[in-house]
Scaffold this active site. Structure first.
Site, PDB file in Angstrom:
ATOM      1  N   HIS A 390       0.832  -1.204   0.000  1.00  0.00           N
ATOM      2  CA  HIS A 390       0.000   0.000   0.000  1.00  0.00           C
ATOM      3  C   HIS A 390       0.869   1.256   0.000  1.00  0.00           C
ATOM      4  O   HIS A 390       0.705   2.150  -0.845  1.00  0.00           O
ATOM      5  CB  HIS A 390      -0.904  -0.025   1.232  1.00  0.00           C
ATOM      6  CG  HIS A 390      -1.807   1.159   1.373  1.00  0.00           C
ATOM      7  ND1 HIS A 390      -3.135   1.115   1.037  1.00  0.00           N
ATOM      8  CD2 HIS A 390      -1.582   2.425   1.818  1.00  0.00           C
ATOM      9  CE1 HIS A 390      -3.691   2.304   1.263  1.00  0.00           C
ATOM     10  NE2 HIS A 390      -2.759   3.112   1.746  1.00  0.00           N
ATOM     11  N   GLU A 391       1.789   1.338   0.953  1.00  0.00           N
ATOM     12  CA  GLU A 391       2.624   2.535   1.059  1.00  0.00           C
ATOM     13  C   GLU A 391       3.558   2.676  -0.144  1.00  0.00           C
ATOM     14  O   GLU A 391       3.877   3.794  -0.562  1.00  0.00           O
ATOM     15  CB  GLU A 391       3.419   2.518   2.372  1.00  0.00           C
ATOM     16  CG  GLU A 391       2.563   2.519   3.632  1.00  0.00           C
ATOM     17  CD  GLU A 391       1.559   3.656   3.692  1.00  0.00           C
ATOM     18  OE1 GLU A 391       1.796   4.701   3.061  1.00  0.00           O
ATOM     19  OE2 GLU A 391       0.517   3.498   4.353  1.00  0.00           O
TER      20      GLU A 391
END
Length: 598
Positions: A390-391
């Site tokens: 995600h990051e």
């Protein structure tokens, strides 16, 4: 003996981020602060003269851009070094200086937009025609003109800018209190060993297969929050009030309108999300019923919502394994994308593990001209692998945008910020499902998919509904207190999770631990972005190269158009409820698929 967190100096260097790409030393950082101060003095000379000539307009815009770019770098350095150990008083001071400098920059440049707005548009067009260098700033000027109805006189803009440092106080107090001052008790883990609860350990404890551990963690953690509810309510009340000041002074009808308009988004998009999700709560209720059945419990409690519905299928994922799997899953996005992922993993873009005083959660942050930085609190869980993906999505979005756009257009709007990150997660999940041969593992992955819908679409919309209501309460003259906040939060929770869920008394305190309520109507964008990402990932997997090309064009677009329009480049139209309805329909299909397997 309880397991304590290590101090910052005990963390392996390889597991920390390398901030030297921003500054080699604090002296270099100080030099940039001095540079910024000098540029502010230059800008001030143009007050009352911005539109006297094309040369003046160009000089002001160029100098402002240089100043803001330098500030972004200095700010990021201070915040990253502060977040790695928020108990370090020197780093606290650096962070506070940056917020003070931000307020000073805002005040010193407050006259620029009003003077541009006061100038006849035809005159500005003439300036651009006579001085080609101004063409670069055409879109920036257009955005300033878009906000004309909400821009004040130069004098008033300066006064409002001077309030910014003060306005940050509620979020600063909340962060310090939650991340540094609050301490939690120890509970016994699955092996009977005492482990001190922390923000970083709380959700992993709730993911435990041992229900006693989950219940103990839930009650012990929220038991601490219960002691400080009055303090937390006062802090949050202050946060909402400072936004009300800003929205009213800028002639907005509500905090919501002011917040979304900053991203050139209509409040109807927000309201449409809440309305569409509420119309589809049957999907979440079906999920809850399935979870209750899978866990084989007479009563499903809120502390049962994170543990896997598929027993004995959870596995640990070491950080090194997560990196490898993420790169394989995202190979569909091309060699250039994967090479960047590998560069980030290998060259210390990431601060990996939790330590004493470190900010909780995870994020990606970037300053123009340097690579992105990521903060994780990795604990070897399956979810942590998805958080890393995600990051990295955020980081890649920033990287592509920074590479393709000049500084003034590189920063994408918050509304689209969660699309790339969530798209990474969905592509990772689809990759794992495709390559899964074990029935139980497939069920576990489908469970994770459902948990993503629950956590990102329903939970974030639940937060969005709570935030909208609390703001409306204060706007109507009501003060927020621990009693009405807890009552409201529990009522919304009961509505969302339905009759098969016991909404424990402690869940009423959950609002107090959500830092995103200090981000001013941020959370709804997780839900809209998830729905957009479902559509984009589906196109990438079905169409291949053409969809990837469209997607990378979107990633490279920065803020060159309204965010809703930029998403259309990738093939998604969020002006309609269709993407939300399609995503929730997919959730319904996954529930049916999992029911068949189990």
């Amino acid at each position: 003996m309880a397991k304590e967190l290590v101090s910052r100096d005990q963390v392996r260097v390889e597991d920390t981020w390398d901030l030297s790409a921003m500054y080699e030393s604090k002296d270099a950082w100080e030099a940039d602060i001095k540079f910024i101060e000098e540029k502010l003095a230059e800008i001030s000379k143009y007050q009352g003269k911005v539109c006297e000539s094309a040369e003046n307009l160009l000089s002001v815009l160029e100098t402002s851009a240089i100043t803001e770019e330098k500030f972004e770098l200095a700010f990021n350095y201070a915040e990253r070094i502060f977040d790695q150990d928020q108990g370090n008083t020197e780093h606290q001071s650096m962070s506070q200086r940056m917020f003070a400098l931000y307020a000073k920059i805002s005040a010193a440049t407050a006259f620029v937009s009003p003077e541009i707005l006061a100038c006849d548009a035809a005159v500005i067009d003439g300036f651009i025609a006579s001085k080609p260098e101004l063409e670069l700033y055409r879109l920036q000027i257009k955005e300033i003109q878009r906000l004309k109805a909400h821009t004040l006189s130069a004098e008033m803009e300066k006064v409002v800018a001077m309030t910014q440092e003060m306005a940050n106080t509620p979020s600063e107090v909340y962060s310090a209190f939650k991340n540094v001052d609050m301490t939690f008790p120890a509970i016994k883990d699955e092996n009977g060993e005492e482990v001190v609860l922390t923000d970083g350990r709380f959700v992993p404890m709730l993911m435990s297969a041992d229900r006693r551990v989950r219940e103990d963690a839930f009650k012990a953690y929220y038991g601490v929050y219960e002691k400080y509810l009055n303090t937390m309510a006062s802090i949050y009340n202050g946060e909402v009030k400072q936004h009300i000041f800003n929205s009213r002074v800028r002639n907005y009808s509500s905090n919501l309108e002011a917040a979304v308009d900053a991203n050139n988004v209509s409040p109807q998009v927000y309201d449409n999300l809440v309305k569409t999700v509420n119309a589809n709560l049957d999907k979440l209720h079906a999920y809850v019923s399935l979870r209750k059945k899978c866990l084989g419990v007479d009563e499903l409690h809120m502390y049962d919502i994170y543990t896997s519905m598929i027993p004995d299928a959870a596995k640990t994922v070491k950080y090194e394994e997560a990196q490898k799997t993420i790169c394989e899953a995202l190979a569909v996005l091309g060699d250039d994308y994967v090479d960047l992922l590998k560069e980030g993993f290998a060259n210390r873009w990431i601060d990996v593990y939790e330590n004493k005083g470190k900010r909780g959660g995870a994020y990606s942050a970037t300053a123009y001209g340097v690579h992105p930085y990521m903060l994780l609190n990795y604990t070897d869980t399956f979810d942590d692998m998805f958080t890393t993906a995600h990051e990295m999505g955020h980081s890649m979005h920033s990287y592509y945008s920074n590479q393709a756009q000049p500084y003034i257009y590189s920063g994408y709007k918050i509304f689209v910020a969660e699309v790339a990150s969530t798209c990474n997660e969905i592509l990772l999940l689809e990759y794992l499902l495709k390559n899964c041969t074990d029935k139980k593992e497939k069920a576990y992955l489908l469970n994770h998919y459902l948990d993503s819908f629950k956590g990102t679409v329903f939970r974030q919309t639940q937060f969005a509904e709570f935030e909208k209501t609390t703001n409306e309460m204060v706007e109507a003259g009501e003060n927020l207190n621990s009693e009405n906040l807890c009552k409201l939060y529990k009522e919304i929770n009961e509505k969302y999770y339905g009759p098969d869920m016991i909404s424990d008394d402690e869940i009423a305190y959950e609002w107090a631990r959500i830092p995103h309520f200090y981000y001013n109507f941020y959370v709804y964008q997780y839900a809209t972005s998830f729905c957009a990402a479902v559509a984009i990932a589906d196109m990438i997997l079905k169409e291949g190269a053409p969809a990837v090309e469209r997607y990378k064009k979107f990633l490279s677009s920065g803020c060159t158009d309204a965010p809703v329009e930029l998403l259309k480049i990738a093939g998604v139209d969020l002006t309609t409820p269709a993407p939300i309805e399609a995503a929730l329909a997919k959730m319904g299909e996954i529930i049916k698929e999992l029911e068949k397997i189990i």
